[in-house]
Design an enzyme around this catalytic site. Structure first.
Site, mmCIF file in Angstrom:
data_model
loop_
_atom_site.group_PDB
_atom_site.id
_atom_site.type_symbol
_atom_site.label_atom_id
_atom_site.label_comp_id
_atom_site.label_asym_id
_atom_site.label_seq_id
_atom_site.Cartn_x
_atom_site.Cartn_y
_atom_site.Cartn_z
ATOM 1 N N ASN A 46 -21.069 102.638 33.753
ATOM 2 C CA ASN A 46 -20.100 102.186 32.750
ATOM 3 C C ASN A 46 -20.215 100.679 32.500
ATOM 4 O O ASN A 46 -20.215 100.220 31.351
ATOM 5 C CB ASN A 46 -18.675 102.508 33.203
ATOM 6 C CG ASN A 46 -18.299 103.959 32.990
ATOM 7 O OD1 ASN A 46 -18.996 104.691 32.285
ATOM 8 N ND2 ASN A 46 -17.211 104.381 33.597
ATOM 9 N N GLY A 223 -3.267 97.079 34.569
ATOM 10 C CA GLY A 223 -3.054 98.174 33.629
ATOM 11 C C GLY A 223 -2.333 97.712 32.377
ATOM 12 O O GLY A 223 -2.719 96.739 31.729
ATOM 13 N N ASP A 253 -13.946 99.116 33.851
ATOM 14 C CA ASP A 253 -15.377 98.838 33.740
ATOM 15 C C ASP A 253 -15.687 98.133 32.424
ATOM 16 O O ASP A 253 -16.517 97.225 32.368
ATOM 17 C CB ASP A 253 -16.174 100.146 33.825
ATOM 18 C CG ASP A 253 -15.937 100.880 35.125
ATOM 19 O OD1 ASP A 253 -15.836 100.209 36.177
ATOM 20 O OD2 ASP A 253 -15.837 102.116 35.108
ATOM 21 N N THR A 283 -11.035 100.407 24.282
ATOM 22 C CA THR A 283 -11.505 101.525 25.108
ATOM 23 C C THR A 283 -10.392 102.533 25.379
ATOM 24 O O THR A 283 -10.605 103.749 25.248
ATOM 25 C CB THR A 283 -12.072 100.993 26.440
ATOM 26 O OG1 THR A 283 -13.224 100.184 26.166
ATOM 27 C CG2 THR A 283 -12.465 102.127 27.367
ATOM 28 N N GLY A 288 -12.846 109.336 26.232
ATOM 29 C CA GLY A 288 -14.201 109.393 26.777
ATOM 30 C C GLY A 288 -14.522 108.221 27.675
ATOM 31 O O GLY A 288 -13.713 107.304 27.846
#
Length: 309
Positions: A46, A223, A253, A283, A288
């Site tokens: 990643n 987060g 990542d 992201t 995904g």
């Protein structure tokens, strides 16, 4: 042999199965999921993918299995522009089973597979590439003995070491002191410091405690709250971007790859953190793994802000 790479990533390559579901099943319960998404993953792969998608010359060093999952992983990295000359094949490919919940949070289980078959000889064979890079990215999804061997073999080299201590492991103090940039989340930071991280204030305190253990910098990701970056001179806080999160898989990542891109481009720490936060927010707004990571042109277009120092 390609030796003029900006980044070398040494770590895991996992084939991910992402299972979208309303909730986790209770003990003994059979629960029906909504959707299965397959794709490339592993913290190492990643981070390599995000570096390459932002335009950095990147080499991946690791192991995949002699199976279709390994072929898919190396093919995906090549499509992103990653050099996979040093990705060996042996055994079965590592797997990631990820349960993705409606709020974008996830629960992940890893099958080690070929990731734990990487050897010191593999590192020796790729050492010229590693030591000639500007940044070497490490994570803890390969044997700790290999991480420690890499640290020893790069002593005195010009490359800078970035360690994402995930999953969290105890590190030898001398080895940890050789790390330029340590990246951890709240859980990993608590494991390493023995102190709870439950607020922005406590994140500053823990980051400043951890930065004493490494060479230069600690990045503590929080987060949805954002990120705290600490150096020997103090710490800064950057809030997370407000987005509709659908899948947090690989967000950390993505952040690391973007942050390293900024350092190579000469950004200040504050601007690097802002940029990397924007990248990871894109992201999490997509479903995904590395397929959801943005390219540099996408970041420029979606943030609608000039990119620069």
């Amino acid at each position: 042999m390609i030796t003029n790479q900006q980044v070398a990533v040494i770590g895991s390559l996992n084939y991910d199965l992402l299972i979208k579901q309303e909730r986790l099943p209770k003990k003994g319960e059979t629960f029906t999921a909504d959707e299965l998404i397959q794709g490339s993953g592993g913290k190492g792969a990643n981070q390599a993918a995000q570096c390459a998608k932002l335009g950095l010359s990147t080499s991946m060093i690791g192991k995949v299995g002699e199976d279709r999952f390994g072929e898919a992983l190396t093919g995906s990295l090549q499509a992103f522009g990653v050099n996979v000359d040093y990705v060996g094949k042996k055994g079965t490919t590592g797997m990631g089973i990820v349960n993705v919940l409606p709020d974008g949070d996830y629960h992940s289980t890893l099958l080690r597979g070929a990731n734990y078959l990487i050897t010191k000889e593999d590192i020796d064979e790729s050492l010229e590439v590693i030591t000639n890079c500007q940044y070497v990215l490490l994570q803890q999804e390969i044997p700790l003995s290999i991480i420690e061997y890499i640290i020893e073999k790069t002593r005195g080299a010009a490359c800078k070491l970035v360690l994402n201590n995930a999953p969290a492991r105890d590190m030898n103090e001398t080895k940890l002191a050789a790390i330029n940039i340590l990246v951890v989340n709240e859980t990993e930071a608590e494991f390493m410091s023995g102190c709870k991280v439950d607020s922005i204030e406590s994140a500053h305190e823990v980051a400043q405690k951890l930065v004493k253990k490494v060479k230069d910098t600690v990045i503590l990701t929080l987060g949805a709250l954002g990120v705290v970056v600490a150096t020997k001179d103090g710490s800064i806080y950057t809030p997370a971007k407000k987005v509709v999160a659908v899948d947090a898989t690989g967000a950390g990542d993505s952040f690391i790859g973007a942050f390293v891109y900024c350092l190579i481009e000469g950004y200040t720490l504050q601007k690097a953190t802002d940029f990397a936060t924007s990248v990871s927010s894109i992201t999490v707004s997509r479903v995904g793994g590395s397929e959801s990571f943005p390219t540099l042109n996408e970041v420029k277009g979606l943030t609608n802000k000039p990119i620069g120092i």
